[in-house]
Write an enzyme that holds these catalytic residues in place. Structure first.
Site, PDB file in Angstrom:
ATOM      1  CG  HIS A   1       1.694  -9.826   7.525  1.00  0.00           C
ATOM      2  ND1 HIS A   1       2.439  -9.094   7.010  1.00  0.00           N
ATOM      3  CD2 HIS A   1       2.180 -10.301   8.502  1.00  0.00           C
ATOM      4  CE1 HIS A   1       3.206  -8.747   7.503  1.00  0.00           C
ATOM      5  NE2 HIS A   1       2.585  -9.708   8.385  1.00  0.00           N
TER       6      HIS A   1
ATOM      7  CE1 TYR B   1       8.782 -10.363   8.843  1.00  0.00           C
ATOM      8  CE2 TYR B   1       6.521  -9.829   8.128  1.00  0.00           C
ATOM      9  CZ  TYR B   1       8.091  -9.427   8.618  1.00  0.00           C
ATOM     10  OH  TYR B   1       7.337  -8.641   9.237  1.00  0.00           O
TER      11      TYR B   1
ATOM     12  CG  HIS C   1       4.629  -1.105   0.275  1.00  0.00           C
ATOM     13  ND1 HIS C   1       5.795  -0.995   1.878  1.00  0.00           N
ATOM     14  CD2 HIS C   1       4.430  -2.518   1.038  1.00  0.00           C
ATOM     15  CE1 HIS C   1       6.032  -1.778   2.295  1.00  0.00           C
ATOM     16  NE2 HIS C   1       5.294  -3.160   2.400  1.00  0.00           N
ATOM     17  CG  PHE C   2       4.032  -5.041  -3.901  1.00  0.00           C
ATOM     18  CD1 PHE C   2       4.370  -5.448  -4.974  1.00  0.00           C
ATOM     19  CD2 PHE C   2       2.423  -5.102  -3.226  1.00  0.00           C
ATOM     20  CE1 PHE C   2       3.389  -5.281  -5.720  1.00  0.00           C
ATOM     21  CE2 PHE C   2       1.784  -4.600  -3.943  1.00  0.00           C
ATOM     22  CZ  PHE C   2       2.070  -4.712  -5.278  1.00  0.00           C
ATOM     23  CG  HIS C   3       7.196  -3.269  -7.376  1.00  0.00           C
ATOM     24  ND1 HIS C   3       6.592  -3.071  -7.359  1.00  0.00           N
ATOM     25  CD2 HIS C   3       7.399  -4.164  -8.588  1.00  0.00           C
ATOM     26  CE1 HIS C   3       5.568  -3.666  -8.692  1.00  0.00           C
ATOM     27  NE2 HIS C   3       6.396  -4.587  -9.101  1.00  0.00           N
TER      28      HIS C   3
ATOM     29  NE  ARG D   1      -2.797  -3.945  -5.302  1.00  0.00           N
ATOM     30  CZ  ARG D   1      -2.373  -4.305  -4.635  1.00  0.00           C
ATOM     31  NH1 ARG D   1      -3.264  -4.353  -3.519  1.00  0.00           N
ATOM     32  NH2 ARG D   1      -2.097  -5.632  -5.346  1.00  0.00           N
ATOM     33  NE  ARG D   2      -4.631  -6.752  -7.363  1.00  0.00           N
ATOM     34  CZ  ARG D   2      -5.022  -7.719  -6.701  1.00  0.00           C
ATOM     35  NH1 ARG D   2      -5.408  -7.088  -5.148  1.00  0.00           N
ATOM     36  NH2 ARG D   2      -4.164  -8.784  -6.414  1.00  0.00           N
TER      37      ARG D   2
HETATM   38  C1  HEM Z   1      10.477  -5.489 -13.870  1.00  0.00           C
HETATM   39  C2  HEM Z   1      10.571  -5.012 -13.086  1.00  0.00           C
HETATM   40  C3  HEM Z   1       8.828  -4.694 -13.061  1.00  0.00           C
HETATM   41  C4  HEM Z   1       8.160  -4.316 -13.248  1.00  0.00           C
HETATM   42  C5  HEM Z   1       8.141  -3.428 -14.470  1.00  0.00           C
HETATM   43  C6  HEM Z   1       6.922  -4.164 -12.519  1.00  0.00           C
HETATM   44  C7  HEM Z   1       5.977  -3.740 -12.482  1.00  0.00           C
HETATM   45  C8  HEM Z   1       4.640  -4.043 -12.153  1.00  0.00           C
HETATM   46  C9  HEM Z   1       4.029  -2.479 -12.175  1.00  0.00           C
HETATM   47  C10 HEM Z   1       3.769  -1.440 -12.986  1.00  0.00           C
HETATM   48  C11 HEM Z   1       2.495  -3.006 -11.543  1.00  0.00           C
HETATM   49  C12 HEM Z   1       1.135  -2.734 -11.084  1.00  0.00           C
HETATM   50  C13 HEM Z   1       0.065  -2.734 -12.080  1.00  0.00           C
HETATM   51  C14 HEM Z   1      -1.387  -2.366 -11.324  1.00  0.00           C
HETATM   52  O1  HEM Z   1      -1.282  -2.374 -10.201  1.00  0.00           O
HETATM   53  O2  HEM Z   1      -2.113  -2.223 -12.829  1.00  0.00           O
HETATM   54  C15 HEM Z   1       3.135  -4.134 -10.648  1.00  0.00           C
HETATM   55  C16 HEM Z   1       2.663  -5.021  -9.500  1.00  0.00           C
HETATM   56  C17 HEM Z   1       2.533  -6.197  -9.257  1.00  0.00           C
HETATM   57  N1  HEM Z   1       4.056  -6.652  -9.239  1.00  0.00           N
HETATM   58 FE1  HEM Z   1       5.624  -5.638 -10.180  1.00  0.00          FE
HETATM   59  N2  HEM Z   1       7.514  -5.121 -11.542  1.00  0.00           N
HETATM   60  C18 HEM Z   1       8.370  -5.546 -11.780  1.00  0.00           C
HETATM   61  C19 HEM Z   1       9.251  -6.725 -10.757  1.00  0.00           C
HETATM   62  C20 HEM Z   1       8.519  -7.406  -9.144  1.00  0.00           C
HETATM   63  C21 HEM Z   1       9.075  -8.252  -9.047  1.00  0.00           C
HETATM   64  C22 HEM Z   1      10.382  -8.541  -8.792  1.00  0.00           C
HETATM   65  C23 HEM Z   1       8.152  -8.731  -8.106  1.00  0.00           C
HETATM   66  C24 HEM Z   1       8.463  -9.980  -6.822  1.00  0.00           C
HETATM   67  C25 HEM Z   1       9.477 -10.024  -6.773  1.00  0.00           C
HETATM   68  C26 HEM Z   1       6.684  -7.641  -8.418  1.00  0.00           C
HETATM   69  C27 HEM Z   1       5.663  -8.503  -7.139  1.00  0.00           C
HETATM   70  C28 HEM Z   1       4.244  -7.566  -8.389  1.00  0.00           C
HETATM   71  C29 HEM Z   1       3.294  -7.722  -7.567  1.00  0.00           C
HETATM   72  C30 HEM Z   1       2.940  -8.474  -6.163  1.00  0.00           C
HETATM   73  C31 HEM Z   1       2.745  -6.934  -8.606  1.00  0.00           C
HETATM   74  C32 HEM Z   1       0.373  -7.031  -7.590  1.00  0.00           C
HETATM   75  C33 HEM Z   1      -0.151  -8.044  -8.279  1.00  0.00           C
HETATM   76  C34 HEM Z   1      -1.991  -7.468  -7.921  1.00  0.00           C
HETATM   77  O3  HEM Z   1      -2.149  -6.275  -7.532  1.00  0.00           O
HETATM   78  O4  HEM Z   1      -2.566  -8.182  -8.830  1.00  0.00           O
HETATM   79  N3  HEM Z   1       7.051  -7.538  -9.634  1.00  0.00           N
HETATM   80  N4  HEM Z   1       4.542  -5.159 -11.093  1.00  0.00           N
HETATM   81 CU   LIG Z   2       1.220  -7.593   6.207  1.00  0.00          CU
END
Ligand code: HEM
Ligand SMILES: [Cu+2]
Length: 550
Positions: free
Chosen positions: A217, A221, A368-370, A433-434
């Site tokens: 968490h 921050y 949410h985190f996006h 997710r995932r």
């Molecule tokens: C081109 C831009 C982006 C696209 C198309 C994108 C797309 C996605 C998608 C589709 C997932 C979901 C995967 C799943 O749960 O099966 C994901 C997970 C995630 N994204 Fe992005 N994302 C983008 C940019 C970013 C940025 C800028 C960040 C953070 C600075 C970020 C952080 C994350 C994180 C932390 C996860 C979770 C990974 C996990 O579950 O282990 N993403 N993203």
């Molecule tokens: Cu938290």
């Protein structure tokens, strides 16, 4: 202009950050298409490898390197050039973090660490993946101690004075980061590494997860506070006013030291081994973080209004039209803040005991985190990039770059709106997710989820593609401003580090007495964690062997 040697360190950090951003966003694009069954990967590459790389490279690596690039520049600018020792340790910190990054990434790419960026046990990666992660943390500590050393020299030479706001905020963030990392260092060194190398047979899953979230968490921050720094100290300068209130800014930052750490259980509300009392206590502490967040929002809107009125805005909202909308350095950050309104509200939903049951582990969380780290934080960093790199390289930020910057920010906003709205809605409907299997064997109820206008496959694919295009425009801007744009020769072309003036005359001195804040933080951490963690260790369930599901 800050010393050339300091600029070099900052630029290397930013260069690595954008390399990670390039690979990470490419993974994001692939994910969207795989989730839509529009793309089949070759046999040597699978969805979870890509997902791990995406999470690690964007959430951990892009942010960390960018933050240090920003801190190094700002500390050199506001406290004066680094001494030789500070420089040496900043370089060592940079190389150790980079070595860790390369190690962890190599393990992910070679298919030995598809454990995702949260690396939950009992998923078991190669031991070198965890060693890589440990090196990343140790590297950031070395870089942090270098900056603390620089700050201490300044304090010694300016006895009895408050430090400049930028330095104060940097030190606050570093203190929080170091206390937060203790949890992840403990679990990686004492649990994961011995287990992954086969020195122990089993791992205590519950304890490892709790130590991870003790860190996880405040990690958010660690991303957010540097973005807030830009909001507090850069934005007023762009608007031509002073920081709204120096003491409010400092107070809100120290509150983040207190309330960002003893709250990790809000990520474990479905964890069976923790009693409701401790979860509830940590949920209450979580909600305390709303106080400094709203202080920040108040202070920002006050700054906007003061600036707008100064520029002749009349009436209740006339000031709004008088803000410098054509200045991409400002507009980018303003849009980032807008995204944070639903982002923050979503966070309150996630941390609520009952509502968490609905959204836990669904695509809602991804949505949410996006719109927290993926846009408010990332877009603030983009807005900072537009001037930070030219400032460091002494190149122009040309007219065409400004136009491209605007296109980049607008496309990122549109792409993210589409993708994250779809993710939020699909999550509410129940989509997990995932997972690479988003058609769920063509089950009729999952087919229905994708019937909506915003929740269908095409919308997600369009959103993801627009985002990727936007990311590539940014990479182009980064390459141009780093290496190719013309050098600024005349004074009017020089890009400045926009650091606002902050009136410290009424700021109480005790705000900079770090022992108060460290002491209070440790007391709160003890209150929230001592008993449940002791209980967890004393009544440990049987440990788990490692699993390799890929
Ligand atoms: C081109 C831009 C982006 C696209 C198309 C994108 C797309 C996605 C998608 C589709 C997932 C979901 C995967 C799943 O749960 O099966 C994901 C997970 C995630 N994204 Fe992005 N994302 C983008 C940019 C970013 C940025 C800028 C960040 C953070 C600075 C970020 C952080 C994350 C994180 C932390 C996860 C979770 C990974 C996990 O579950 O282990 N993403 N993203
Ligand atoms: Cu938290």
């Amino acid at each position: 202009m800050i010393a050339l040697q300091d600029r070099k360190i900052a630029l290397w950090n930013i260069g690595v950050a954008y390399t990670a951003f390039l690979i990470g966003t490419l993974c994001g694009l692939l994910q969207v298409f795989i989730r839509n069954d529009a793309l089949q990967l070759p046999a040597w590459l699978d969805y979870y490898q890509i997902l791990t790389a995406h999470g690690v490279l964007l959430a951990l690596i892009y942010t960390t390197f960018f933050i240090f690039g920003f801190f190094i520049t700002g500390m050199s600018k506001s406290l004066g050039s680094f001494g030789p020792k500070v420089r040496l340790f900043s370089w060592i910190g940079f190389w150790v973090t980079l070595l860790g990054t390369v190690m962890a990434t190599a393990m992910i790419i070679s298919g030995q660490a598809s454990v995702m960026y949260t690396f939950y046990a009992p998923l078991k990666a190669s031991g070198f993946f965890y060693v890589g992660l440990a090196l990343v943390i140790i590297g950031t500590w070395i870089s942090s101690f270098a900056l603390v050393g620089h700050y201490r020299v300044w304090r010694k030479n300016h006895k009895g004075q408050l430090s400049p706001l930028f330095a104060f905020m940097t030190i606050t963030t570093i203190i929080m980061w170091i206390i937060a990392c203790l949890g992840v260092v403990a679990t990686v060194l004492f649990q994961y590494i011995p287990w992954a190398f086969g020195w122990t047979d089993t791992i205590d899953v519950e304890l490892s997860r709790s130590l991870f979230w003790y860190f996880g968490h405040p990690l958010v921050y660690f991303w957010l506070l540097p973005a807030y720094m830009a909001w507090y100290v850069i934005v007023p300068k762009l608007l031509g006013v002073k920081v709204f209130s120096d003491s409010l800014a400092r107070m809100s930052f120290v509150l983040f030291i207190l309330f960002s750490i003893p709250v990790g259980f809000h990520h474990q509300l479905t964890e069976p081994g923790i009693s409701n009392f401790w979860k509830f206590l940590q949920v209450v502490l979580t909600f305390m973080v709303i106080v400094p967040s709203l202080m920040t929002a108040f202070s920002m809107f006050a700054t906007f209004e003061i600036a707008g009125r100064k520029n002749g805005g009349k009436g209740l909202f006339g000031w709004f039209t008088k803000l410098p909308w054509k200045d991409i350095r400002f507009t980018s950050i303003f849009i980032a803040m807008l995204f944070f309104i639903p982002g923050g509200a979503g966070g309150i939903i996630n941390a609520s005991f009952q509502l968490n049951e609905v959204v836990h582990n669904t695509l809602w969380i991804v949505g949410h985190f996006h719109i927290t780290v993926g846009t408010p934080v990332a877009m603030t960093f983009m807005g900072v990039t537009f001037w930070l790199i030219p400032y460091l390289t002494g190149r122009k930020f040309t007219k065409s770059m400004k136009v491209l910057g605007l296109v980049q920010i607008i496309t990122w906003s549109i792409g993210m709106l589409l993708m994250s709205t779809a993710q939020h809605l699909l999550g509410l409907l129940g989509a997990p997710r995932r997972t690479a299997y988003s058609s769920y064997n063509n089950h009729p109820s999952s087919a229905e989820w994708f019937d909506g206008i915003l929740t269908n496959h095409v919308t997600m694919a369009i959103g993801g593609s627009i985002l990727f295009m936007s990311a590539m425009i940014l990479i182009y801007i980064v390459i141009m401003t780093m290496f190719l744009s013309p050098k600024a020769v005349e004074a009017k072309d020089m890009v400045d580090f926009p650091l606002a003036e902050s009136d410290m005359s009424n700021t109480p001195k005790w705000l900079e007495n770090w022992w108060i804040w460290i002491g209070l933080a440790l007391a709160l951490i003890a209150l929230a964690y001592a008993i449940p963690l002791t209980h967890m260790i004393q009544h440990a369930p049987p440990g788990s062997e490692g699993f390799k599901t890929w």
